[in-house]
Write an enzyme that holds these catalytic residues in place. Structure first.
Site, mmCIF file in Angstrom:
data_model
loop_
_atom_site.group_PDB
_atom_site.id
_atom_site.type_symbol
_atom_site.label_atom_id
_atom_site.label_comp_id
_atom_site.label_asym_id
_atom_site.label_seq_id
_atom_site.Cartn_x
_atom_site.Cartn_y
_atom_site.Cartn_z
ATOM 1 N N ASP A 72 7.719 5.538 -9.681
ATOM 2 C CA ASP A 72 6.343 5.741 -10.156
ATOM 3 C C ASP A 72 6.246 7.097 -10.487
ATOM 4 O O ASP A 72 6.850 8.069 -10.367
ATOM 5 C CB ASP A 72 5.560 5.174 -8.930
ATOM 6 C CG ASP A 72 5.903 5.748 -7.591
ATOM 7 O OD1 ASP A 72 6.765 6.695 -7.523
ATOM 8 O OD2 ASP A 72 5.407 5.174 -6.585
ATOM 9 N N ASN A 141 -0.150 1.759 4.071
ATOM 10 C CA ASN A 141 -0.966 0.536 4.060
ATOM 11 C C ASN A 141 -0.004 -0.664 3.208
ATOM 12 O O ASN A 141 -0.352 -1.588 2.951
ATOM 13 C CB ASN A 141 -1.917 0.531 2.986
ATOM 14 C CG ASN A 141 -1.571 1.175 1.653
ATOM 15 O OD1 ASN A 141 -0.336 1.290 1.687
ATOM 16 N ND2 ASN A 141 -2.546 1.545 0.630
ATOM 17 N N HIS A 143 2.259 -0.391 0.958
ATOM 18 C CA HIS A 143 2.474 -0.165 -0.398
ATOM 19 C C HIS A 143 4.092 0.268 -0.448
ATOM 20 O O HIS A 143 4.704 0.760 0.138
ATOM 21 C CB HIS A 143 1.813 0.660 -1.193
ATOM 22 C CG HIS A 143 1.839 2.097 -1.085
ATOM 23 N ND1 HIS A 143 0.873 3.196 -1.055
ATOM 24 C CD2 HIS A 143 3.012 3.104 -1.073
ATOM 25 C CE1 HIS A 143 1.150 4.194 -0.849
ATOM 26 N NE2 HIS A 143 2.568 4.262 -0.843
ATOM 27 N N GLU A 148 -0.115 -1.002 -4.687
ATOM 28 C CA GLU A 148 -1.158 -1.240 -3.258
ATOM 29 C C GLU A 148 -1.479 -2.738 -2.774
ATOM 30 O O GLU A 148 -1.229 -3.654 -3.611
ATOM 31 C CB GLU A 148 -2.358 -0.641 -3.873
ATOM 32 C CG GLU A 148 -2.158 0.875 -4.343
ATOM 33 C CD GLU A 148 -2.129 2.011 -3.078
ATOM 34 O OE1 GLU A 148 -1.659 1.453 -1.903
ATOM 35 O OE2 GLU A 148 -2.506 2.871 -3.245
HETATM 36 C C1 GLP Z 1 4.206 7.375 -1.936
HETATM 37 C C2 GLP Z 1 5.053 6.756 -3.037
HETATM 38 C C3 GLP Z 1 6.275 5.864 -2.381
HETATM 39 C C4 GLP Z 1 6.267 6.319 -1.115
HETATM 40 C C5 GLP Z 1 5.216 6.289 -0.167
HETATM 41 C C6 GLP Z 1 5.234 7.044 1.163
HETATM 42 O O1 GLP Z 1 2.744 7.500 -2.462
HETATM 43 N N1 GLP Z 1 4.498 6.111 -3.982
HETATM 44 O O2 GLP Z 1 7.076 5.604 -3.262
HETATM 45 O O3 GLP Z 1 7.508 5.561 -0.602
HETATM 46 O O4 GLP Z 1 4.006 6.707 -0.752
HETATM 47 O O5 GLP Z 1 5.397 8.324 1.041
HETATM 48 P P1 GLP Z 1 5.871 9.513 2.373
HETATM 49 O O6 GLP Z 1 7.336 8.977 2.539
HETATM 50 O O7 GLP Z 1 5.559 10.547 1.904
HETATM 51 O O8 GLP Z 1 5.311 9.031 3.423
#
Ligand code: GLP
Length: 258
Positions: A72, A141, A143, A148
């Site tokens: 993404d 959440n 995702h 989402e």
């Molecule tokens: C982000 C990304 C995800 C990631 C998730 C958790 O926003 N789009 O690919 O896995 O949220 O992020 P973190 O590892 O910083 O908790």
């Protein structure tokens, strides 16, 4: 709907998760056969990438035969801007390893026509023969990528509006909450489920509820990560704190696999 329980492995802490994940990815890279990786960003991935960089520098692994597709990118954030996932990947992985730059692909969030970019990205993944090993984190959440809650399990790469919880969680990469983008382009759930193998990693107590919902809750769009139970070749690697809300603890040593 056939459900396939993921292989779950629980290790002590975030360092141990990174070490174990680096070993799983490293085995694939040591083969030096062409491999297409799916890559995630976020704080969970940083120690894993640090280990992969160290192993590359030590000559133990090589990205020479690898290609990658990131999950993404924010819409409207320039690649050179520090909050972009382009910048994250350069800083934590790409500029330190020997993967040819043209083989590191990330959705372009600066295009005028995001739908065309999404279609182009899907076609590129297909032309590469699909993703062999996809790394995933998980949002609080539930995702995956930026899919989402509410994301259709048939969704493909597309533009999505970010939840406020996600914007808040990611605010650290921006000046303040108002600077956090509201939209992103993300592989869809179906794009993710097309990967041949998936490795989800989760660390820290703030992920415990999402991990439990993904693995033990109902399979449905309220928890996008629950879709992974429809895949059949998924490893979930957690530290103790991220696994704390699981009711059924796996017999981790029986499930090791690389
Ligand atoms: C982000 C990304 C995800 C990631 C998730 C958790 O926003 N789009 O690919 O896995 O949220 O992020 P973190 O590892 O910083 O908790």
């Amino acid at each position: 709907m056939t459900e396939y329980p993921p292989r779950i492995e629980i290790v002590g802490n975030a360092d141990a998760v990174a070490e174990r994940a680096a070993a799983i990815v490293g085995i694939q890279l040591r083969n030096r056969r062409p491999i297409t990786l799916g890559l995630a960003t976020g704080a969970t991935m940083t120690p894993l990438y640090a280990r992969l960089v160290a192993a590359t520098r030590a000559g133990l692994i090589s990205f020479h035969a690898a290609s990658s597709f990131n999950l993404d990118e924010y819409v409207g954030v320039a690649p050179r801007s520090p909050g972009s996932f382009h910048a994250y990947m350069q800083e934590h992985l790409f500029r330190h390893v020997d993967m040819p730059a043209e083989r590191a692909q990330i959705p372009d969030g600066m295009v005028n026509d995001v739908a065309s970019e999404a279609a182009r990205y899907e076609a590129q993944i297909a032309a590469a023969g699909g993703i062999d090993l996809l790394l995933l984190g998980i949002g609080t959440n539930g995702h995956i990528g930026f899919n989402e809650p509410g994301s259709d399990f048939a969704s493909r790469t597309r533009e999505i509006r970010l939840d406020e919880a996600t914007r808040t969680a990611n605010a650290g990469s921006f000046l303040d909450l108002t600077s956090v983008p509201r939209r992103a382009i993300t592989m869809g759930i179906a794009t993710i489920l097309d990967a041949k193998r998936i490795l989800l990693i989760a660390t820290g107590p703030e992920k415990a509820a999402a991990v439990a919902a993904a693995i033990e809750g109902p399979i449905g769009t309220d928890c996008p990560a629950s879709a992974l139970r429809l895949h059949g070749n998924v490893d979930v690697l957690c530290d103790e704190s991220a696994a704390a809300a699981l009711v059924n603890r796996p017999h981790t040593n029986d499930r090791r696999r690389a």
